[in-house]
Design an enzyme around this catalytic site. Structure first.
Site, PDB file in Angstrom:
ATOM      1  CB  CYS A 301      -3.170   9.788  -3.554  1.00 28.91           C
ATOM      2  SG  CYS A 301      -2.023  10.617  -2.669  1.00 28.91           S
ATOM      3  CG  HIS A 349      -4.169   7.877   0.178  1.00 33.29           C
ATOM      4  ND1 HIS A 349      -3.695   7.825  -1.049  1.00 33.29           N
ATOM      5  CD2 HIS A 349      -5.599   7.373   0.044  1.00 33.29           C
ATOM      6  CE1 HIS A 349      -4.291   6.951  -1.646  1.00 33.29           C
ATOM      7  NE2 HIS A 349      -5.537   6.788  -1.242  1.00 33.29           N
ATOM      8  CG  HIS A 361      -8.244   5.496  -3.959  1.00 33.47           C
ATOM      9  ND1 HIS A 361      -7.605   5.362  -2.496  1.00 33.47           N
ATOM     10  CD2 HIS A 361      -8.645   4.488  -4.107  1.00 33.47           C
ATOM     11  CE1 HIS A 361      -7.673   4.158  -2.406  1.00 33.47           C
ATOM     12  NE2 HIS A 361      -8.351   3.707  -3.293  1.00 33.47           N
TER      13      HIS A 361
END
Length: 389
Positions: A301, A349, A361
């Protein structure tokens, strides 16, 4: 992907949005009833489908957290290794010069003994524990010329600096060793969590996997609904902003000061950079998530968001909990394309906002870079929104 976390206190603000306590409780009740209705009956000690899903999600979250620790340790290890190499090179060069100066001073010391006493052996000087004591004891300094004294002073200064660099190199080596240990520990944790998750999923029957997919689909539909709602709110806010700007232009008020012009220029500059970052992110869609990866064939990520903004000429840190501090925090209601959306209390994240409640993402192991609602794991999972440039 859903994730099991401690519930936020009722009425807390998440990314600029306050969630009413009663509404949260009602939504929680509905969610629990929905899960119960679709749960597999538990027989013996076999966990229910929802328990398996929760456990797998927990393992993926733990793996993602460990991945960011791995990324941080790897980044520190790389920087520390470069620093150590530089220090060792410096120490080697200084040591060589120090040895040459020491030999020269030894020759000078021998040459200064012209009083009729036995001339000192150069080796005596070279083997002395402290050359300064040697010079003091033999009273050589009193008989040296100004140039020779400068040479001695330079030698001792060089000796002191070399010793300091050696201490720095020793400390750097210790720090590097610690970083390498952290790296190994984080790597082992990631691998173990992913292995445990795969093992749990491997025990599911085909029917259970299908039902699990159905549950995930319903979550995605709810996330899409929330994204559409946010898009409407942002569109309405933008419409009102434009109306107010138009009214201001028509009014008899004096022109806005230069600060407004500067602000508009800044917004335009950010939009240009954000467009480049988003173009890069879109070109990565379909590439696999691989923990610790920074491209060009795969990403995790934070590796994706770092690469996207680098393509726009903006350097941001490697890991999520550093990226979250590399910019200006803005309310979710004011999020613009290019902003970074962070998730979870431990900030493990991140995705890049593309507008209309959506982001690009790299979700988790086994998935690919994709567009998805920022509510993919529920509203409470959103930590903050940051504008990095």
């Amino acid at each position: 992907m859903a994730s099991h976390r401690k519930s936020r206190p009722a009425g807390t603000r998440v990314a600029g949005i306050r969630t009413p306590a009663l509404a949260t409780a009602a939504l929680t009740s509905v969610a629990l009833l929905s899960q119960t209705a679709n749960a597999s009956p538990s027989t013996d000690d076999k966990p229910s489908l929802e328990e398996v899903e929760k456990k797998v999600d927990d393992l993926y979250r733990q793996a993602e957290s460990a991945t960011e620790k791995y990324n941080s340790a790897k980044d520190k290890t790389t920087k520390q290794r470069k620093r150590l190499d530089t220090l060792l090179d410096d120490v080697a060069k200084r040591t060589q010069k120090l040895n040459e100066a020491r030999e020269e001073l030894g020759r000078n010391a021998a040459a200064q003994y012209r009083t009729g006493a036995a001339a000192p052996d150069t080796a005596t000087f070279l083997l002395a524990d402290n050359p300064q004591d040697y010079f003091d004891q033999t009273q050589l300094m009193d008989r040296m010329t100004g140039r020779q004294k400068e040479s001695v002073d330079d030698y001792f200064t060089q000796q002191s600096e070399t010793m300091e660099k050696r201490r720095e190199a020793t400390q750097s080596l210790e720090t590097l060793t610690d970083s390498q240990n952290d790296l190994k520990s984080a790597k082992a944790t990631v691998q173990q969590k992913l292995s445990d998750a795969r093992e749990l999923l491997s025990k599911l029957t085909a029917e259970e996997k299908a039902r699990l997919a159905a549950i995930e689909k319903r979550k995605q539909e709810e996330a899409a609904r929330k994204a559409a709602e946010l898009a409407r709110q942002q569109a309405e806010a933008e419409r009102q902003r434009q109306e107010e700007a138009a009214q201001q232009q028509e009014s008899t008020q004096p022109p806005a000061d230069s600060g407004s012009s500067d602000s508009s220029s800044a917004d335009s500059s950010y939009a240009t950079k954000a467009e480049k970052a988003l173009a890069f992110a879109r070109s990565q869609i379909g590439k696999p998530y691989v923990w610790g990866a920074t491209g060009p064939d795969s990403y995790d990520c934070s590796g994706l968001t770092q690469a996207a903004w680098k393509a726009a000429g903006v350097d941001i840190p490697r890991v999520t909990y550093d990226q979250v501090n590399a910019g200006t925090t803005v309310p979710l209601s004011s999020a613009q394309p290019g902003d970074l959306v962070f998730f979870y209390d431990d900030v493990t994240h991140v995705g890049i906002y593309i507008g209309n409640g959506m982001m690009i993402h790299a979700p988790k192991p086994g998935t690919y870079v994709r567009e998805e609602s920022i509510y993919y794991d529920g509203e409470s999972s959103i930590h903050s929104v940051v504008r990095p440039a």
